[in-house]
Design an enzyme around this catalytic site. Structure first.
Site, mmCIF file in Angstrom:
data_model
loop_
_atom_site.group_PDB
_atom_site.id
_atom_site.type_symbol
_atom_site.label_atom_id
_atom_site.label_comp_id
_atom_site.label_asym_id
_atom_site.label_seq_id
_atom_site.Cartn_x
_atom_site.Cartn_y
_atom_site.Cartn_z
ATOM 1 N N CYS A 87 8.989 23.489 24.759
ATOM 2 C CA CYS A 87 10.140 23.798 25.611
ATOM 3 C C CYS A 87 11.341 23.031 25.060
ATOM 4 C CB CYS A 87 9.858 23.404 27.059
ATOM 5 S SG CYS A 87 11.241 23.781 28.137
ATOM 6 N N GLY A 88 12.359 23.760 24.656
ATOM 7 C CA GLY A 88 13.527 23.122 24.048
ATOM 8 C C GLY A 88 14.383 22.388 25.058
ATOM 9 N N HIS A 89 14.699 23.053 26.169
ATOM 10 C CA HIS A 89 15.535 22.371 27.168
ATOM 11 C C HIS A 89 14.765 21.188 27.733
ATOM 12 C CE1 HIS A 89 13.458 23.955 30.794
ATOM 13 N NE2 HIS A 89 14.041 22.936 31.374
ATOM 14 N N ASP A 127 16.164 31.683 32.518
ATOM 15 C CA ASP A 127 16.511 30.360 32.005
ATOM 16 C C ASP A 127 18.003 30.140 32.210
ATOM 17 O OD1 ASP A 127 16.832 28.014 30.538
ATOM 18 O OD2 ASP A 127 15.332 28.602 29.047
ATOM 19 N N CYS A 158 17.948 28.410 26.299
ATOM 20 C CA CYS A 158 16.529 28.405 25.924
ATOM 21 C C CYS A 158 16.330 27.904 24.487
ATOM 22 C CB CYS A 158 15.889 29.784 26.085
ATOM 23 S SG CYS A 158 14.099 29.729 25.942
ATOM 24 N N GLY A 159 15.759 26.727 24.386
ATOM 25 C CA GLY A 159 15.582 26.113 23.064
ATOM 26 C C GLY A 159 14.580 26.838 22.188
ATOM 27 N N THR A 160 13.428 27.202 22.757
ATOM 28 C CA THR A 160 12.450 27.924 21.931
ATOM 29 C C THR A 160 12.941 29.357 21.671
ATOM 30 O OG1 THR A 160 11.182 28.370 23.955
ATOM 31 C CG2 THR A 160 10.424 26.547 22.575
ATOM 32 N N HIS A 177 8.147 35.563 26.888
ATOM 33 C CA HIS A 177 9.578 35.487 27.220
ATOM 34 C C HIS A 177 10.276 36.741 26.649
ATOM 35 C CE1 HIS A 177 8.383 31.247 27.385
ATOM 36 N NE2 HIS A 177 9.530 30.926 27.960
#
Ligand code: PYC
Length: 316
Positions: A85-87, A237, A241-243, A211
């Site tokens: 998860c990026g965030h 999101d 969204c980082g990913t 996603h």
């Protein structure tokens, strides 16, 4: 259970510091599988209402296998245990900095999909270097119909890509990517994901798309595009969204639309932004770099009363 809540570009993260059942010392991918099965109710209780909130991602701190990492972490939302998860990683780094557990500079964090790096620039700004991300397929079309009250139906064409989670990226979106259309975009994204999963379109080893992202023009001249991202919990999101941004970089690189090292700004549906660029990966993909801001919002202790009918959250 002690937790710290933050938000990254509007998207909430709840870091679990202690009080969760021990998942052992195996590889993080095995501990993530254990969390998803044996501790299903326990992890969902952390993010479901009334304790949690819609769109919240939990970040369970676990001891890393690799001692060079400052921590291990397993992310989850109400719908699924996530690969990465990026965030959440930006929120986690800001939380660890807030606690005095890490300082500014580079740190390694172990996740179920591999080791990522965070560069803590200041108390709220973090750059995440993600695992190698790649485009799996492009120009995939699914027929979508019958989704909620919106009259839009028909073929939806996009790319499948991996950025630590599995994405279907649609550019341009058939529905304008504006806050007024969040309901319609949500319905369309759920219907698209349902079709993809029914047709077994996803990763090379049968991983389902979890996603869906729609892209449209941004009102912000500096931004490359605005996105709408549907997460496994069916919430959108709030962050870019980082990913998902990692998957996007892989698609742009594979299409020859973005050069290595060239920075772009990705805007979310609520107007928050990340700065993105990539380096070439060793296996034909890209190593994404994501810079964003997170803010700690609360430090709390979660209580679970045995007589509380909703101690595991409201799950209807
Ligand atoms: O930032 O990678 C992300 C993410 C995944 C789900 C919610 N946020």
């Amino acid at each position: 259970m002690h937790v710290i809540d933050s938000h990254t570009a509007g998207e909430p993260t709840r870091v679990i510091l202690d009080g969760f059942p021990d998942l052992g010392s195996g590889p993080l991918s095995e501990r993530a599988a254990l969390l998803a099965t044996r501790y299903y109710d326990a992890y969902r209780a952390v993010v479901l209402e009334p304790r949690g909130q819609v769109a919240m991602v939990g970040a369970l701190l676990v001891p890393p296998v690799d001692p060079s990492c400052v921590t291990g972490v397993i992310y989850f939302d109400v719908g699924a245990v996530l690969g990465m998860c990026g965030h959440g990683t930006i929120g986690l780094a800001v939380t660890l900095y807030h606690l005095g557990r890490i300082g500014k500079g580079l740190h390694r964090i172990e996740t179920p999909v591999g080791i990522v790096t965070v560069d803590v620039r200041d108390e709220s700004t973090v750059t995440v270097t993600n695992i190698e991300s790649r485009r799996i397929a492009s120009g995939i079309t699914v027929e979508v119909s019958d989704f909620g009250p919106s009259p839009i139906a028909g073929p939806i064409t996009g790319d499948v890509a991996y950025g630590g989670n599995w994405f279907f990226l649609v550019d341009p979106s058939p529905v304008p990517v504006t806050p007024a259309n969040i309901r319609a975009l949500t319905d369309l994204a759920i219907a698209t994901r349902t079709q993809l999963n029914a047709q077994k379109i996803g990763g090379e080893n049968g991983e389902p798309v979890d996603h869906v992202i729609f892209y449209g023009p941004s009102g912000n001249d500096a931004a490359h595009s605005r996105n709408f991202v549907l997460c496994p919990d069916d919430a959108y999101d709030r962050s870019p969204c980082g990913t998902g941004s990692s998957a996007r970089l892989a698609c742009l690189a594979a299409a020859g639309q973005l050069a290595e090292g060239q920075e772009i700004i990705q805007e979310s549906i609520i107007g928050s932004t990340y700065r993105l660029f990539y380096k070439a990966g060793q296996h034909g993909g890209v190593i994404p770099s994501i810079t964003g801001q997170a803010y700690v919002m609360s430090v709390a202790e979660l209580l679970f009363h045995p007589q509380d009918l909703f101690r595991n959250g409201i799950a209807i």
